[in-house]
Design an enzyme around this catalytic site. Sequence first.
Site, mmCIF file in Angstrom:
data_model
loop_
_atom_site.group_PDB
_atom_site.id
_atom_site.type_symbol
_atom_site.label_atom_id
_atom_site.label_comp_id
_atom_site.label_asym_id
_atom_site.label_seq_id
_atom_site.Cartn_x
_atom_site.Cartn_y
_atom_site.Cartn_z
ATOM 1 C CB CYS A 143 35.997 52.535 42.167
ATOM 2 S SG CYS A 143 34.816 52.493 40.801
ATOM 3 C CB ALA A 160 32.293 55.557 40.970
ATOM 4 C CG HIS A 207 35.897 63.761 40.883
ATOM 5 N ND1 HIS A 207 35.946 64.000 42.230
ATOM 6 C CD2 HIS A 207 34.756 63.074 40.658
ATOM 7 C CE1 HIS A 207 34.867 63.480 42.799
ATOM 8 N NE2 HIS A 207 34.141 62.908 41.873
ATOM 9 N NE ARG A 260 26.654 62.385 40.710
ATOM 10 C CZ ARG A 260 26.977 63.279 39.794
ATOM 11 N NH1 ARG A 260 26.671 63.095 38.538
ATOM 12 N NH2 ARG A 260 27.620 64.352 40.149
HETATM 13 FE FE1 CFM Z 1 30.939 67.215 44.188
HETATM 14 FE FE2 CFM Z 1 29.945 66.079 46.119
HETATM 15 FE FE3 CFM Z 1 31.064 64.724 44.103
HETATM 16 FE FE4 CFM Z 1 28.749 66.073 43.732
HETATM 17 FE FE5 CFM Z 1 27.219 63.889 44.230
HETATM 18 FE FE6 CFM Z 1 28.466 63.929 46.613
HETATM 19 FE FE7 CFM Z 1 29.522 62.527 44.628
HETATM 20 MO MO1 CFM Z 1 27.274 61.764 45.722
HETATM 21 S S1 CFM Z 1 29.007 67.668 45.114
HETATM 22 S S2 CFM Z 1 30.500 65.892 42.494
HETATM 23 S S3 CFM Z 1 26.768 65.606 42.964
HETATM 24 S S4 CFM Z 1 31.973 65.915 45.623
HETATM 25 S S5 CFM Z 1 26.386 63.816 46.159
HETATM 26 S S6 CFM Z 1 29.199 65.498 48.036
HETATM 27 S S7 CFM Z 1 29.387 62.011 46.661
HETATM 28 S S8 CFM Z 1 27.801 61.971 43.496
HETATM 29 S S9 CFM Z 1 31.487 62.583 43.694
#
Ligand code: CFM
Length: 532
Positions: A52, A55, A183, A86
């Site tokens: 989500c 997250a 993000h 994580r």
């Molecule tokens: Fe970038 Fe990722 Fe992500 Fe990531 Fe991660 Fe991920 Fe993630 Mo899991 S590199 S920040 S450190 S998009 S492994 S492929 S899914 S936490 S949001």
Amino acid sequence: MNEREKVLDQYSARVFKNRKDHIVQMDKDACEVPEIAANSRSVPGIMTSRGCCYAGCKGVVLGPLQDVVVLTHGPIGCGYYSWGTRRNKAASEDGRNFIQYCFSTDLQEPDIVFGGEKKLKQAVEEIMEIFHPACIMICSTCPVGLIGDDIHAVAAWAEEKFSIKCVSYSCEGYKGVSQSAGHHIANNGLIKKVIGTGGAKPDKKFSINLLGEYNIGGDGWETERLLTEIGYEIISVFTGDGKYEKIKNAHVANLNLVQCHRSINYIAEMMKVEYGIDWMKVNFIGIDETIRSLREIAAYFDDAKMTERTEEVIAQELAEIAEDRKYYQEKLNGYTSAIFVGGSRSHHYQNLMADFGMKTIIAGYEFAHRDDYEGREVLPNIKLDADTKNIEQLSPQKDDRYYHLTISKEHFDALLGKTELEYYKGMFKDMGNGTIVVDDFNHYETEKLIDLFNPDIFYSGIKDKYMIQKTGTPSRQLHSYDYSGPYAGFQGAINFARDTYMSLSTPAWHYITPPWNTEPILEGSIGGGQNA
Ligand code: CFM
């Protein structure tokens, strides 16, 4: 019927209509870079692997900051399940490392009815009394957005009362279609309230920020080791083993390196406008990619000594791994793989596997956008839908106090197109004919593709790992590395090869008979309604 059509064939008309644009089978003769549907809502009821918005904000971008207390405003479940899931690794010299704690306001029913602001203030007071951090960040979960608590007013109150930095994020889980929205919200908060507030002046020559590196399994540390050995000064890392105290001075750096494009490109773009800092897409996953990245950084700074030192470090690192590299190349050559991860790694790791002669035949992102598949050239053609417009789009302005250009316009222009300076090419260009790419993959599609392609190994996450292993296919987690790592850089590539070889050679997989080979299969269509 090709494999793509076979996967879609099971869907009802309604689900077929949605999913058909999210699955692409590469046909390079017909089209080098096909179009894919991405960053849109998942089909309700389908077992997606996405997370989500909360997250993405709290867990991914803010979670690794070691000197910040990140407070979850919401019921305890959201805090508890986002705590320690994580692998945020942080080493603190002074023992002030808050990421091992879970901070939550633990909202109860009466708070939902009468409002939770009082409880939020009380939590901030308690945090100040016990931990006295320099910075608190407040993240909202779904119910908070629904009842309308004004977390931003509480943050302003906290700043005034305790003379600290307090940043609030309206990152309720439902705010976007996936963690990607989180993000963006986290990037906005950092640029508005943290970056540029430290007062330092740009005066260092080879200074960089490392963006989109979250230090999973120690990757950030390994990358930092390489860069420091060459002679770069790392001002800040966003946000693996990161610090508020460093990020507030990120504006002094001369170059931003972007490892994970998906989660942090907003900050890279905004820092360019505000502070004049150029950004470069790098990839420290994979031997050849690490070498390419180091050489492109050297080309950017264009300094004879640094270029020489870069080559020295590359030669030294290659010599150290030469024997292991050869050994694993022999062992892994020719194996096929599938890879489903979030928004970056499904591309990055294809390069690492190629170093050892492995071929990726299935790939997919949970939540990436079209530019992560098709390359940034597609950006002008992406239509923003209502879900995306829901997230604040900042219009950063030039900050005359700290604006500084590192290289000349001529040098910048000469690097464009030759390096990944302010460019990301996306995943598609590296994928071969006949391979399949799935956006927002679900469990049915994962299972079906294993059946159709029979990859030798499947990299993904905890949500699907055991389901995959039940088919007799070895599976390794690429979110958490199954508690191994680092996988970045030269040494990391060897760690990855070792773990992969270990998984492939485990005899257990040959003893498993997938259930569908012995039990009758239930017939049915997925998604209800009429069949396609
Ligand atoms: Fe970038 Fe990722 Fe992500 Fe990531 Fe991660 Fe991920 Fe993630 Mo899991 S590199 S920040 S450190 S998009 S492994 S492929 S899914 S936490 S949001």
